[in-house]
Design a protein around this motif. Structure first.
Motif, PDB file in Angstrom:
ATOM      1  N   THR A 184       0.826  -1.236  -0.088  1.00 15.56           N
ATOM      2  CA  THR A 184       0.086  -0.008  -0.110  1.00 15.56           C
ATOM      3  C   THR A 184       0.653   1.204  -0.202  1.00 15.56           C
ATOM      4  O   THR A 184       1.565   1.486   1.126  1.00 15.56           O
ATOM      5  CB  THR A 184      -0.984  -0.053   1.286  1.00 15.56           C
ATOM      6  OG1 THR A 184      -1.758  -1.305   1.216  1.00 15.56           O
ATOM      7  CG2 THR A 184      -1.767   1.140   1.251  1.00 15.56           C
ATOM      8  N   GLU A 185       0.509   2.119  -1.160  1.00 15.13           N
ATOM      9  CA  GLU A 185       1.566   3.158  -1.001  1.00 15.13           C
ATOM     10  C   GLU A 185       1.006   4.577  -0.259  1.00 15.13           C
ATOM     11  O   GLU A 185      -0.310   4.736  -0.599  1.00 15.13           O
ATOM     12  CB  GLU A 185       1.787   3.752  -2.602  1.00 15.13           C
ATOM     13  CG  GLU A 185       2.547   4.951  -2.720  1.00 15.13           C
ATOM     14  CD  GLU A 185       2.807   5.595  -3.966  1.00 15.13           C
ATOM     15  OE1 GLU A 185       2.215   6.390  -4.406  1.00 15.13           O
ATOM     16  OE2 GLU A 185       3.441   4.726  -4.890  1.00 15.13           O
ATOM     17  N   ILE A 186       1.633   4.973   0.633  1.00 15.20           N
ATOM     18  CA  ILE A 186       1.182   5.897   1.489  1.00 15.20           C
ATOM     19  C   ILE A 186       1.453   7.292   0.865  1.00 15.20           C
ATOM     20  O   ILE A 186       0.439   8.075   0.723  1.00 15.20           O
ATOM     21  CB  ILE A 186       1.539   5.944   2.985  1.00 15.20           C
ATOM     22  CG1 ILE A 186       1.404   4.428   3.810  1.00 15.20           C
ATOM     23  CG2 ILE A 186       1.059   6.877   3.884  1.00 15.20           C
ATOM     24  CD1 ILE A 186       0.012   4.083   3.867  1.00 15.20           C
ATOM     25  N   THR A 187       2.656   7.305   0.226  1.00 12.29           N
ATOM     26  CA  THR A 187       3.099   8.524  -0.314  1.00 12.29           C
ATOM     27  C   THR A 187       4.235   7.889  -1.290  1.00 12.29           C
ATOM     28  O   THR A 187       4.470   6.782  -1.115  1.00 12.29           O
ATOM     29  CB  THR A 187       4.039   9.539   0.509  1.00 12.29           C
ATOM     30  OG1 THR A 187       4.921   9.258   0.963  1.00 12.29           O
ATOM     31  CG2 THR A 187       3.179  10.045   1.551  1.00 12.29           C
ATOM     32  N   PRO A 188       4.647   8.627  -2.306  1.00 10.45           N
ATOM     33  CA  PRO A 188       5.688   8.106  -3.187  1.00 10.45           C
ATOM     34  C   PRO A 188       6.938   7.613  -2.425  1.00 10.45           C
ATOM     35  O   PRO A 188       7.716   6.705  -2.991  1.00 10.45           O
ATOM     36  CB  PRO A 188       6.024   9.423  -4.296  1.00 10.45           C
ATOM     37  CG  PRO A 188       4.640  10.131  -4.310  1.00 10.45           C
ATOM     38  CD  PRO A 188       4.193   9.863  -2.824  1.00 10.45           C
ATOM     39  N   SER A 189       7.039   8.261  -1.368  1.00  5.66           N
ATOM     40  CA  SER A 189       8.529   7.730  -0.663  1.00  5.66           C
ATOM     41  C   SER A 189       8.240   6.935   0.543  1.00  5.66           C
ATOM     42  O   SER A 189       9.253   6.296   1.205  1.00  5.66           O
ATOM     43  CB  SER A 189       9.060   9.088  -0.028  1.00  5.66           C
ATOM     44  OG  SER A 189       8.262   9.824   0.835  1.00  5.66           O
ATOM     45  N   TYR A 190       6.873   6.420   0.858  1.00  6.17           N
ATOM     46  CA  TYR A 190       6.705   5.618   1.861  1.00  6.17           C
ATOM     47  C   TYR A 190       5.399   4.623   1.505  1.00  6.17           C
ATOM     48  O   TYR A 190       4.421   5.159   1.470  1.00  6.17           O
ATOM     49  CB  TYR A 190       6.392   6.482   3.396  1.00  6.17           C
ATOM     50  CG  TYR A 190       6.156   5.396   4.521  1.00  6.17           C
ATOM     51  CD1 TYR A 190       7.404   5.095   5.167  1.00  6.17           C
ATOM     52  CD2 TYR A 190       4.941   5.050   4.875  1.00  6.17           C
ATOM     53  CE1 TYR A 190       7.109   4.381   6.637  1.00  6.17           C
ATOM     54  CE2 TYR A 190       4.611   4.540   6.089  1.00  6.17           C
ATOM     55  CZ  TYR A 190       5.919   4.023   6.796  1.00  6.17           C
ATOM     56  OH  TYR A 190       5.705   3.255   7.839  1.00  6.17           O
ATOM     57  N   SER A 191       5.837   3.419   1.801  1.00  2.00           N
ATOM     58  CA  SER A 191       4.911   2.218   1.371  1.00  2.00           C
ATOM     59  C   SER A 191       4.733   1.132   2.777  1.00  2.00           C
ATOM     60  O   SER A 191       5.790   1.114   3.212  1.00  2.00           O
ATOM     61  CB  SER A 191       5.045   1.686   0.097  1.00  2.00           C
ATOM     62  OG  SER A 191       4.905   2.442  -0.932  1.00  2.00           O
ATOM     63  N   VAL A 192       3.560   0.524   2.894  1.00  2.00           N
ATOM     64  CA  VAL A 192       3.556  -0.540   3.890  1.00  2.00           C
ATOM     65  C   VAL A 192       3.033  -1.973   3.253  1.00  2.00           C
ATOM     66  O   VAL A 192       2.311  -1.800   2.289  1.00  2.00           O
ATOM     67  CB  VAL A 192       2.728  -0.086   4.844  1.00  2.00           C
ATOM     68  CG1 VAL A 192       3.164   1.574   5.540  1.00  2.00           C
ATOM     69  CG2 VAL A 192       1.090   0.152   4.320  1.00  2.00           C
ATOM     70  N   SER A 193       3.289  -2.780   4.222  1.00  2.00           N
ATOM     71  CA  SER A 193       2.764  -4.023   3.600  1.00  2.00           C
ATOM     72  C   SER A 193       2.801  -4.984   4.909  1.00  2.00           C
ATOM     73  O   SER A 193       3.215  -4.779   5.910  1.00  2.00           O
ATOM     74  CB  SER A 193       3.895  -4.712   2.788  1.00  2.00           C
ATOM     75  OG  SER A 193       3.706  -6.125   2.592  1.00  2.00           O
ATOM     76  N   PRO A 194       1.660  -6.033   4.767  1.00  2.00           N
ATOM     77  CA  PRO A 194       2.034  -7.094   5.673  1.00  2.00           C
ATOM     78  C   PRO A 194       3.313  -7.720   5.735  1.00  2.00           C
ATOM     79  O   PRO A 194       4.337  -7.587   4.740  1.00  2.00           O
ATOM     80  CB  PRO A 194       0.831  -8.282   5.373  1.00  2.00           C
ATOM     81  CG  PRO A 194       0.151  -7.257   4.278  1.00  2.00           C
ATOM     82  CD  PRO A 194       0.938  -6.422   3.641  1.00  2.00           C
ATOM     83  N   GLN A 195       3.524  -8.722   6.712  1.00  2.00           N
ATOM     84  CA  GLN A 195       4.828  -9.478   6.909  1.00  2.00           C
ATOM     85  C   GLN A 195       5.292  -9.803   5.829  1.00  2.00           C
ATOM     86  O   GLN A 195       4.602 -10.544   5.018  1.00  2.00           O
ATOM     87  CB  GLN A 195       4.557 -10.642   7.697  1.00  2.00           C
ATOM     88  CG  GLN A 195       5.848 -11.683   8.060  1.00  2.00           C
ATOM     89  CD  GLN A 195       6.861 -11.178   8.967  1.00  2.00           C
ATOM     90  OE1 GLN A 195       6.391 -10.341   9.930  1.00  2.00           O
ATOM     91  NE2 GLN A 195       8.038 -11.202   8.322  1.00  2.00           N
ATOM     92  N   ILE A 196       6.433  -9.976   5.432  1.00  2.00           N
ATOM     93  CA  ILE A 196       7.238 -10.429   4.272  1.00  2.00           C
ATOM     94  C   ILE A 196       8.120 -11.421   4.532  1.00  2.00           C
ATOM     95  O   ILE A 196       8.509 -11.761   5.858  1.00  2.00           O
ATOM     96  CB  ILE A 196       8.256  -9.300   3.532  1.00  2.00           C
ATOM     97  CG1 ILE A 196       9.365  -8.776   4.632  1.00  2.00           C
ATOM     98  CG2 ILE A 196       7.396  -8.234   2.970  1.00  2.00           C
ATOM     99  CD1 ILE A 196      10.078  -7.728   3.825  1.00  2.00           C
ATOM    100  N   THR A 197       8.839 -12.299   3.532  1.00  2.00           N
ATOM    101  CA  THR A 197       9.750 -13.135   3.919  1.00  2.00           C
ATOM    102  C   THR A 197      10.970 -12.811   3.128  1.00  2.00           C
ATOM    103  O   THR A 197      11.114 -11.977   2.510  1.00  2.00           O
ATOM    104  CB  THR A 197       9.201 -14.625   2.968  1.00  2.00           C
ATOM    105  OG1 THR A 197       9.031 -14.144   1.415  1.00  2.00           O
ATOM    106  CG2 THR A 197       7.747 -15.083   3.408  1.00  2.00           C
ATOM    107  N   VAL A 198      12.120 -13.617   3.314  1.00  2.00           N
ATOM    108  CA  VAL A 198      13.340 -13.319   2.756  1.00  2.00           C
ATOM    109  C   VAL A 198      13.313 -13.331   1.111  1.00  2.00           C
ATOM    110  O   VAL A 198      13.858 -12.373   0.539  1.00  2.00           O
ATOM    111  CB  VAL A 198      14.289 -14.432   3.196  1.00  2.00           C
ATOM    112  CG1 VAL A 198      15.726 -14.219   2.213  1.00  2.00           C
ATOM    113  CG2 VAL A 198      14.443 -14.383   4.677  1.00  2.00           C
ATOM    114  N   GLY A 199      12.390 -14.149   0.693  1.00  2.00           N
ATOM    115  CA  GLY A 199      12.174 -14.236  -0.759  1.00  2.00           C
ATOM    116  C   GLY A 199      11.545 -12.834  -1.540  1.00  2.00           C
ATOM    117  O   GLY A 199      11.762 -12.728  -2.523  1.00  2.00           O
ATOM    118  N   ASP A 200      11.011 -12.262  -0.576  1.00  3.73           N
ATOM    119  CA  ASP A 200      10.171 -11.176  -0.904  1.00  3.73           C
ATOM    120  C   ASP A 200      11.078  -9.825  -0.954  1.00  3.73           C
ATOM    121  O   ASP A 200      10.984  -8.807  -1.936  1.00  3.73           O
ATOM    122  CB  ASP A 200       9.147 -10.514   0.003  1.00  3.73           C
ATOM    123  CG  ASP A 200       7.883 -11.441  -0.180  1.00  3.73           C
ATOM    124  OD1 ASP A 200       7.706 -12.013  -1.247  1.00  3.73           O
ATOM    125  OD2 ASP A 200       7.398 -11.536   1.176  1.00  3.73           O
TER     126      ASP A 200
END
Length: 111
Positions: free
Chosen positions: A4-20
């Motif tokens: 989810t892009e909050i601004t062009p310089s900051y985005s968020v996501s649920p938990q990621i893995t090493v592969g991500d």
């Protein structure tokens, strides 16, 4: 990954893995911030594994663990301080992405 892009310089996501992490780098992010305590859920990828892969790929990494539902003023200050040091764009993650977004708002970054 659900980014989810909050601004062009900051985005968020649920938990990621090493592969991500490679995908995050390919999408043009320069930094990753984890806002989830290690061991919050069984099976959660260890933050140090993600940090190692991020750094191997040339990304800057920050760890500002925040307990779900318990954001403190100190957490907000630490988040703001770390965010100011990170090259943008920044990719932040926690369990759902909600803490990352709330920290952003509480740090006075809402536009």
């Amino acid at each position: 990954m659900n980014i989810t892009e909050i601004t062009p310089s900051y985005s968020v996501s649920p938990q990621i893995t090493v592969g991500d992490v490679a995908t995050i780098a390919e999408k043009g992010f320069n930094s990753i911030m984890c806002n989830r305590p290690n061991g919050e859920d069984p099976g959660q990828t260890d933050v140090e594994e993600i940090r190692a892969e991020a750094e191997r790929l040339g990304l800057t990494f920050a760890f500002v663990p925040v307990v779900s539902g318990s954001i403190t003023p100190e957490n907000v200050i630490e988040f703001k301080d770390e965010l100011a040091k990170l090259p943008t764009p920044v990719f932040a993650y926690c369990r759902s992405g909600g803490r990352c977004q709330n920290l952003w708002l509480l740090a006075g970054n809402a536009r």
